[in-house]
Design a protein around this motif. Structure first.
Motif, mmCIF file in Angstrom:
data_model
loop_
_atom_site.group_PDB
_atom_site.id
_atom_site.type_symbol
_atom_site.label_atom_id
_atom_site.label_comp_id
_atom_site.label_asym_id
_atom_site.label_seq_id
_atom_site.Cartn_x
_atom_site.Cartn_y
_atom_site.Cartn_z
ATOM 1 N N MET B 4 0.856 -1.183 0.000
ATOM 2 C CA MET B 4 0.000 0.000 0.000
ATOM 3 C C MET B 4 0.894 1.235 0.000
ATOM 4 S SD MET B 4 -2.828 -1.574 -0.004
ATOM 5 C CE MET B 4 -3.969 -0.192 0.136
ATOM 6 N N GLN B 6 0.974 5.366 0.001
ATOM 7 C CA GLN B 6 0.239 6.616 0.210
ATOM 8 C C GLN B 6 1.044 7.790 -0.330
ATOM 9 O OE1 GLN B 6 -1.163 5.436 4.632
ATOM 10 N NE2 GLN B 6 -1.613 7.564 4.102
ATOM 11 N N CYS B 23 -4.084 6.693 -1.912
ATOM 12 C CA CYS B 23 -3.560 5.387 -1.506
ATOM 13 C C CYS B 23 -3.675 4.445 -2.697
ATOM 14 C CB CYS B 23 -4.371 4.856 -0.323
ATOM 15 S SG CYS B 23 -3.857 3.240 0.298
ATOM 16 N N ALA B 25 -2.918 0.467 -4.112
ATOM 17 C CA ALA B 25 -2.605 -0.925 -3.788
ATOM 18 C C ALA B 25 -1.845 -1.565 -4.944
ATOM 19 C CB ALA B 25 -3.892 -1.697 -3.518
ATOM 20 N N LEU B 33 -10.793 -1.316 1.620
ATOM 21 C CA LEU B 33 -9.838 -0.275 1.947
ATOM 22 C C LEU B 33 -10.378 0.540 3.108
ATOM 23 C CD1 LEU B 33 -8.779 2.879 1.533
ATOM 24 C CD2 LEU B 33 -7.151 1.022 1.218
ATOM 25 N N THR B 69 -7.537 -0.520 -7.270
ATOM 26 C CA THR B 69 -6.196 -0.220 -6.766
ATOM 27 C C THR B 69 -5.994 1.224 -6.329
ATOM 28 O OG1 THR B 69 -5.369 0.266 -9.000
ATOM 29 C CG2 THR B 69 -5.133 -2.013 -8.213
ATOM 30 N N CYS B 88 -3.926 4.391 5.352
ATOM 31 C CA CYS B 88 -4.840 3.475 4.677
ATOM 32 C C CYS B 88 -4.429 2.046 5.030
ATOM 33 C CB CYS B 88 -4.843 3.690 3.159
ATOM 34 S SG CYS B 88 -3.274 3.379 2.317
ATOM 35 N N GLN B 89 -5.357 1.128 4.889
ATOM 36 C CA GLN B 89 -5.110 -0.286 5.173
ATOM 37 C C GLN B 89 -5.996 -1.129 4.275
ATOM 38 O OE1 GLN B 89 -7.227 -2.086 8.218
ATOM 39 N NE2 GLN B 89 -5.775 -3.708 8.665
ATOM 40 N N GLN B 90 -5.426 -2.167 3.695
ATOM 41 C CA GLN B 90 -6.247 -3.086 2.922
ATOM 42 C C GLN B 90 -6.635 -4.276 3.798
ATOM 43 O OE1 GLN B 90 -5.530 -6.367 1.797
ATOM 44 N NE2 GLN B 90 -3.380 -6.525 2.484
ATOM 45 N N GLY B 99 -0.617 1.459 4.635
ATOM 46 C CA GLY B 99 0.236 2.410 3.966
ATOM 47 C C GLY B 99 1.211 3.009 4.963
#
Lengths: 120, 107
Positions: B4, B6, B23, B25, B33, B69, B88-90, B99
């Protein structure tokens, strides 16, 4: 009110072990996956490990796989992280967090964190 | 692992401004997300999940968009309490990577 309270942090020598605990209250603990996230001093967030409500699935970051073990006791509403073979780079504040399937596995509640320092 | 990324890493803005954080991916994560806000010495707080759904209690000046993405977090009419670091986080595939963070500073 959802509450997560970590404990067990402290100073440990390289190669040593430590067990973190996270006491949960205010929700049906067994119904939620739980996660550990860490943050080294002055750095960003790093996902460490997660465990499903029934303990039937867990996973780890590559950086801790084979050294850390996540577990939970649903009867006691507690989450654990057993850390072994600790390294200087494991120094961080460790947060436990609740993961909600309703919110796409996002982390909707966090504890205040427990500081782990690995140093000789 | 899904990476990730950013941008920017740091953002300077004034009260009342509108800002956008991006952000990206490394592979498609559909809408898995999440965005978090963190203030110094505090635990992160969830702002947005599912790319665009505001978490309970988050003001409507915060918004998120994107899928696949590319994702964005926008804050309109910045308030003093918005100056913080955003991640951010997936949550599509473990490890659920974050991120590197964007620090929003007062200009």
């Amino acid at each position: 009110e959802v509450q997560l309270v970590e404990s067990g942090g402290g100073l440990v020598k390289p190669g040593g072990s430590l067990r973190l605990s996270c006491a949960a209250s205010g929700f049906t603990f067994s119904s939620y996956s739980m996660t550990w996230v860490r943050q080294a001093p002055g750095k960003g967030l790093e996902w460490v490990s997660f465990i499903r409500g029934g303990s039937n699935k867990m996973d780890y970051a590559d950086s801790v796989r084979g050294r850390f073990t996540i577990s939970r006791d649903n009867a006691k509403n507690e989450l654990y992280l057993q850390m072994t073979s600790l390294r200087a780079e494991d120094t961080a504040t460790y947060f436990c967090a609740r993961a909600s399937s309703i919110t796409g596995r996002s982390l909707d509640h966090w504890g205040q964190g427990a500081l782990v320092t690995v140093s000789a | 692992d899904i990476q990730m990324t950013q941008s920017p890493s740091t953002l300077s803005a004034s009260v009342g401004d509108r800002v956008t954080i991006t952000c990206r991916a490394s592979q498609s994560i559909a809408s898995y997300l999440n965005w978090y806000q963190q203030k110094p010495g505090k635990a992160p707080k969830l702002l947005i999940f599912g790319a665009s759904t505001l978490h309970s209690g988050v003001p409507s000046r915060v918004s998120g968009s994107g899928s696949g993405t590319d994702f964005t977090l926008s804050i309109s009419s910045l308030q003093p309490e918005d100056f913080a670091t955003y991640y951010c986080q997936q949550s599509h595939t473990t490890p659920y990577t974050f991120g590197q963070g964007t620090k929003l500073e007062i200009k």
